[in-house]
Enzyme design. Sequence first.
Site, mmCIF file in Angstrom:
data_model
loop_
_atom_site.group_PDB
_atom_site.id
_atom_site.type_symbol
_atom_site.label_atom_id
_atom_site.label_comp_id
_atom_site.label_asym_id
_atom_site.label_seq_id
_atom_site.Cartn_x
_atom_site.Cartn_y
_atom_site.Cartn_z
ATOM 1 C CG ASP A 19 -2.216 1.228 1.101
ATOM 2 O OD1 ASP A 19 -2.283 1.376 -0.211
ATOM 3 O OD2 ASP A 19 -2.596 1.298 2.237
ATOM 4 N N GLY A 20 0.278 2.364 -0.561
ATOM 5 C CA GLY A 20 1.035 3.605 -0.660
ATOM 6 C C GLY A 20 1.506 4.081 -1.858
ATOM 7 C CD1 TRP A 24 7.358 6.319 -3.028
ATOM 8 C CD2 TRP A 24 6.839 6.705 -5.194
ATOM 9 N NE1 TRP A 24 8.358 6.213 -3.600
ATOM 10 C CE2 TRP A 24 8.361 6.356 -4.935
ATOM 11 C CE3 TRP A 24 6.319 6.837 -6.443
ATOM 12 C CZ2 TRP A 24 8.905 6.335 -6.098
ATOM 13 C CZ3 TRP A 24 7.237 6.805 -7.529
ATOM 14 C CH2 TRP A 24 8.390 6.699 -7.444
ATOM 15 C CG HIS A 36 -0.397 1.638 -9.349
ATOM 16 N ND1 HIS A 36 -0.598 1.573 -7.757
ATOM 17 C CD2 HIS A 36 -1.364 2.448 -9.660
ATOM 18 C CE1 HIS A 36 -1.774 2.138 -7.424
ATOM 19 N NE2 HIS A 36 -2.512 2.727 -8.337
ATOM 20 C CD GLU A 66 -13.715 -4.975 -1.436
ATOM 21 O OE1 GLU A 66 -12.350 -5.627 -1.132
ATOM 22 O OE2 GLU A 66 -14.573 -5.929 -1.284
ATOM 23 N NE ARG A 70 -7.539 1.994 -5.130
ATOM 24 C CZ ARG A 70 -6.441 2.013 -4.953
ATOM 25 N NH1 ARG A 70 -5.701 2.485 -5.558
ATOM 26 N NH2 ARG A 70 -6.251 1.766 -3.481
ATOM 27 C CG LEU A 131 8.794 -17.223 -3.027
ATOM 28 C CD1 LEU A 131 8.683 -17.399 -1.270
ATOM 29 C CD2 LEU A 131 9.396 -16.242 -3.216
ATOM 30 N NE ARG A 184 -2.980 -1.232 4.495
ATOM 31 C CZ ARG A 184 -4.238 -1.254 4.174
ATOM 32 N NH1 ARG A 184 -4.974 -2.036 4.657
ATOM 33 N NH2 ARG A 184 -4.686 -0.242 3.290
ATOM 34 N NE ARG A 190 -7.888 1.354 5.540
ATOM 35 C CZ ARG A 190 -7.283 2.417 5.587
ATOM 36 N NH1 ARG A 190 -7.310 3.173 6.799
ATOM 37 N NH2 ARG A 190 -7.025 3.415 4.562
ATOM 38 C CB SER A 192 -7.665 -3.313 3.039
ATOM 39 O OG SER A 192 -7.599 -1.842 3.766
ATOM 40 C CD GLU A 203 2.651 -12.454 16.480
ATOM 41 O OE1 GLU A 203 2.614 -11.004 16.427
ATOM 42 O OE2 GLU A 203 1.946 -13.296 16.952
HETATM 43 C C1 IPE Z 1 -5.488 -2.683 -0.045
HETATM 44 O O1 IPE Z 1 -5.325 -1.238 -0.060
HETATM 45 C C2 IPE Z 1 -5.654 -3.456 -1.407
HETATM 46 C C3 IPE Z 1 -4.213 -3.226 -2.084
HETATM 47 C C4 IPE Z 1 -3.015 -3.273 -1.515
HETATM 48 C C5 IPE Z 1 -4.178 -4.236 -3.525
HETATM 49 P P1 IPE Z 1 -6.360 -0.210 -0.394
HETATM 50 O O2 IPE Z 1 -5.406 1.035 -0.621
HETATM 51 O O3 IPE Z 1 -7.291 -0.649 -1.493
HETATM 52 O O4 IPE Z 1 -7.056 -0.327 0.929
HETATM 53 P P2 IPE Z 1 -7.879 0.842 1.651
HETATM 54 O O5 IPE Z 1 -8.835 1.373 0.824
HETATM 55 O O6 IPE Z 1 -6.932 1.980 1.995
HETATM 56 O O7 IPE Z 1 -8.547 0.265 2.930
HETATM 57 C C1 IPE Z 2 -1.543 0.118 -3.388
HETATM 58 O O1 IPE Z 2 -1.327 1.563 -3.355
HETATM 59 C C2 IPE Z 2 -1.822 -0.492 -4.645
HETATM 60 C C3 IPE Z 2 -3.146 -0.721 -4.827
HETATM 61 C C4 IPE Z 2 -4.211 -0.792 -4.034
HETATM 62 C C5 IPE Z 2 -3.555 -1.393 -6.255
HETATM 63 P P1 IPE Z 2 -2.712 2.548 -3.382
HETATM 64 O O2 IPE Z 2 -3.056 2.949 -4.822
HETATM 65 O O3 IPE Z 2 -3.735 2.208 -2.382
HETATM 66 O O4 IPE Z 2 -1.854 3.819 -2.781
HETATM 67 P P2 IPE Z 2 -2.589 5.008 -1.723
HETATM 68 O O5 IPE Z 2 -3.015 4.261 -0.674
HETATM 69 O O6 IPE Z 2 -3.397 5.787 -2.360
HETATM 70 O O7 IPE Z 2 -1.339 5.929 -1.384
HETATM 71 MG MG MG Z 3 -4.198 2.358 -0.524
#
Ligand code: IPE
Ligand code: IPE
Ligand code: MG
Length: 238
Positions: A19-20, A24, A36, A66, A70, A131, A184, A190, A192, A203
């Site tokens: 995530d993030g 970034w 991405h 979910e 987007r 792996l 995470r 969370r 998610s 853990e």
């Molecule tokens: C969870 O991240 C899904 C993936 C990393 C693929 P999200 O960015 O979609 O989760 P929320 O919306 O912050 O809960």
């Molecule tokens: C995680 O990064 C990748 C996917 C959920 C596909 P995000 O796209 O959720 O990045 P943030 O959380 O918006 O920064």
């Molecule tokens: Mg995200």
Amino acid sequence: MNAHLDMDRIPVHVACVMDGNGRWAQKRGLPRTEGHGAGEKALVDTVDGSLDIGIGWLTMFAFSTENWKRPVDEVRYLMRFNSSLLERRRDELHAKGVQIRFAGRRNWRVPRQVMQKMVESEELTRHNRNLVLTMAFNYGGRAELVDAMRAIASEGIPAAKINEHTIKSHLYLPDQPDPDLVIRTSGEYRISNFLLWQAAYSELIFSPVLWPDFRRQHLFEAVAEYQRRERRFGKVKR
Ligand code: IPE
Ligand code: IPE
Ligand code: MG
């Protein structure tokens, strides 16, 4: 490099919510999709780090059920990106002895060409044993449980015969051990909808690092933290 790790207590299965990416990119004034793209390096380095320390199973959350909510351009980018990533990387992963798997809804919404890349990668690498890399793609923990219940019902298994093993054996990847460690990134605390059944006793480690900046040393730090924890599984220490 990983002298601080107890090599006898490496987690068997590590799962990761990548995530993030969006944040970034936004921090750099770039479109979210660039984030991405930049996540690919992090993924490859995490795989290499896992091979390094002998993690047997690595599950990466790449697209959730979910995430279809987007903007359509971002969804389209993620579909293309994930299939081109497989195309670009599968030969080198194969050479490293990585078995590629897919966890998620196969016959719902994912474009046929993307699904085809997944299946080809699975086929190519199915005998690899170093792996198991599972891409959780079009994956949702609730959807997985719904699919498991549907499969159980359609097999006509009587209610009194349903137990935890019945449910586990109807999940997408029944032979996969539960994750010992779930990481995470991006400072969100969370789950998610990731591995709801499987993470019952995992853990959990939350890292502030945004996914595109994540590297094997962050993985090793998470494993070191995991090794400092005491897992009790509901029992008392004796
Ligand atoms: C969870 O991240 C899904 C993936 C990393 C693929 P999200 O960015 O979609 O989760 P929320 O919306 O912050 O809960
Ligand atoms: C995680 O990064 C990748 C996917 C959920 C596909 P995000 O796209 O959720 O990045 P943030 O959380 O918006 O920064
Ligand atoms: Mg995200």
